[in-house]
Design an enzyme around this catalytic site. Structure first.
Site, short mmCIF file in Angstrom:
data_model
loop_
_atom_site.label_atom_id
_atom_site.label_comp_id
_atom_site.label_asym_id
_atom_site.label_seq_id
_atom_site.Cartn_x
_atom_site.Cartn_y
_atom_site.Cartn_z
CG PHE A 227 -43.89 -18.24 -12.46
CD1 PHE A 227 -44.51 -17.67 -13.57
CD2 PHE A 227 -43.10 -19.37 -12.63
CE1 PHE A 227 -44.36 -18.26 -14.83
CE2 PHE A 227 -42.94 -19.94 -13.89
CZ PHE A 227 -43.56 -19.40 -14.98
CB CYS A 337 -51.84 -24.04 -8.44
SG CYS A 337 -51.70 -22.69 -9.59
N1 SAH Z 1 -44.90 -17.95 -6.07
C1 SAH Z 1 -45.87 -16.94 -5.70
C2 SAH Z 1 -47.19 -17.11 -6.41
C3 SAH Z 1 -47.10 -17.14 -7.91
S1 SAH Z 1 -48.54 -16.60 -8.71
C4 SAH Z 1 -46.07 -16.94 -4.20
O1 SAH Z 1 -45.75 -17.94 -3.55
O2 SAH Z 1 -46.55 -15.95 -3.68
C5 SAH Z 1 -48.05 -16.54 -10.36
C6 SAH Z 1 -47.24 -15.32 -10.71
O3 SAH Z 1 -46.76 -15.54 -12.02
C7 SAH Z 1 -48.00 -14.01 -10.78
O4 SAH Z 1 -47.36 -13.07 -9.95
C8 SAH Z 1 -47.92 -13.56 -12.24
O5 SAH Z 1 -47.70 -12.16 -12.38
C9 SAH Z 1 -46.72 -14.31 -12.71
N2 SAH Z 1 -46.66 -14.66 -14.14
C10 SAH Z 1 -47.63 -15.20 -14.92
N3 SAH Z 1 -47.13 -15.53 -16.14
C11 SAH Z 1 -45.82 -15.19 -16.12
C12 SAH Z 1 -44.75 -15.30 -17.07
N4 SAH Z 1 -44.95 -15.85 -18.27
N5 SAH Z 1 -43.54 -14.87 -16.70
C13 SAH Z 1 -43.32 -14.33 -15.49
N6 SAH Z 1 -44.28 -14.23 -14.55
C14 SAH Z 1 -45.52 -14.65 -14.86
#
Ligand code: SAH
Length: 399
Positions: A227, A337
């Site tokens: 993510f 979160c």
């Molecule tokens: N770790 C990041 C914030 C994560 S926000 C930082 O520190 O900046 C969550 C992210 O998860 C988003 O970019 C979204 O596109 C992604 N996301 C949501 N569901 C997902 C999934 N099932 N598989 C992969 N990515 C996903």
């Protein structure tokens, strides 16, 4: 002035300085206050309780600005609250002109429903309460005055607005128009926040301390960043000397922003992979891949307590696979979160995941949001980000 009278005995939480008044606690509202207007709150005995912003469509029907009867809610009140919040940051966060910092963190800074982030010379205000909306122009003028920012931009588009019956409000409120992403510095890295369209106000400032922690742990390691969004953890791992980073996100736009971040900082060694983390983790397992460090920073699976159970399955699944992919001695930085999921429950989910993965793991550190995201002691709801740094100590003996 309009007045809200509580049911008998329902001032208990206000006595403890908790700022929320739920509609179920209200005996009657006298007068005809508009949304966001300041009202007087009294106990059924008539005793004064506080000055609050009225939020007629919300379950949280009023949020207290101040508990002192002598206080007047207006320009000077907000100037003092904003100044206090902003000054407090200097002591804990590197708040230099080029840095990014959360200046105001809502209820925990005595400003319910008001969040303000600064990215170098750009200030972003995110309002999520009727009271915040009511005082928008005052807040804008004060932020311009106090921060001397080039730009004050409003990003009031959080999901909770619906519950408050408020319409999305996004746009330039003061100063120069935005020209692309806001650029700022953190730990010597050049970062970009898409203030207009990015998540939150453009960047995950709350993870700052956890990024620096990863940086200290990454040297020579094979890191998996799940993510990854625009690559915050990936950049920190590479800056800390990671041997390799595999970063996964399902959003092509986020990965493009991550790629731009890598180029801006002339960092190499990361592979960016578009995909669903739930599936990719299984595929990596089938390929017998392994990593020294895994970061799991998923989106909010449980926005409310009611969705916690379904969310728990999601957290369990990704943590289980992360444990399976870690080498002995490997480290897991795992986060939730979800405001609706307690720290205790999260820890239990991670413990169950380790057990099912057949690993013996330890907690090395409890993680949370950076100190510019304080949690008022009287407002535990303010704690949303929780995390664990775990180490895989070994494999469990199968019986
Ligand atoms: N770790 C990041 C914030 C994560 S926000 C930082 O520190 O900046 C969550 C992210 O998860 C988003 O970019 C979204 O596109 C992604 N996301 C949501 N569901 C997902 C999934 N099932 N598989 C992969 N990515 C996903």
């Amino acid at each position: 002035m309009a007045r809200l009278i509580l049911k008998t005995g329902r001032e208990k939480s206000l006595v403890r300085k908790h700022p929320w008044i739920f509609s179920g606690a209200v005996q009657r509202v006298e007068g005809d206050p508009r949304s966001g207007e300041t009202i007087e709150v009294r106990a059924s005995t008539g005793a004064f309780q506080g000055w609050a912003a009225y939020s007629p469509t919300s379950q949280i029907i009023a949020r207290v600005w101040d508990f002192n009867e002598a206080t007047r809610i207006g320009m000077d009140f907000f100037r003092e609250r904003l100044q206090r919040a902003i000054e407090m940051r200097g002591a804990f966060v590197s708040a230099g002109a080029a840095h990014a910092v959360r200046l105001v963190h809502g209820e925990s800074d005595g400003l319910p429903g008001i969040v303000v982030d600064r990215y170098a010379s750009t200030v972003v205000m995110q309002l999520s309460s009727a009271g915040g909306y009511y005082w928008r122009d005052t807040l804008t003028a004060l932020l311009a005055e106090i921060t001397r920012a080039q730009t004050v931009f409003e990003r009031s588009d959080a999901e909770v607005l619906q519950l408050e019956g408020l319409a999305v409000s996004v746009g330039l409120r003061h100063g120069s128009a935005l020209t692309g992403a806001a650029r700022f510095e953190e730990d010597g890295l050049q970062l970009l926040a898409d203030v207009e369209q990015g998540h939150k106000t453009g960047f995950y400032l709350d993870q700052r301390d956890n990024r620096s922690l990863l940086r200290t742990l990454a040297s020579g390691r094979a890191v998996l960043d799940c993510f990854c969004y625009t690559g915050g953890f990936t950049l920190s791992a590479l800056a800390g000397g990671a041997a390799s980073v595999l970063a996964i996100d399902s959003s092509a736009d986020s990965l493009a922003a991550a790629r731009a971040h890598l180029e801006l900082n002339r960092l190499s060694g990361a592979e960016l992979l578009e995909g669903d983390v739930f599936q990719v983790l299984r595929r990596l397992r089938d390929q017998a891949r392994s990593f020294d460090v895994v970061v799991l920073d998923p989106p909010k699976f449980a926005p409310t307590a009611a969705l916690a159970e379904r969310a728990a399955r999601g957290y369990k699944d990704i943590n289980l696979y992360a444990f399976k992919l870690l080498k002995p001695g490997g480290l897991l930085l795992t986060f939730s979160c979800s405001g609706g999921l307690s720290r205790e429950l999260f820890q239990k989910i991670v413990a169950d995941a380790a057990l099912d993965a057949g690993v013996d793991a330890q907690i090395l550190r409890w993680l949370g949001a950076a100190s510019d995201h304080p949690v008022a002691l009287g407002f535990p709801e303010g704690e949303y980000l929780k995390g664990l740094l775990c180490r895989v100590a070994g494999r469990l003996q199968r019986r």
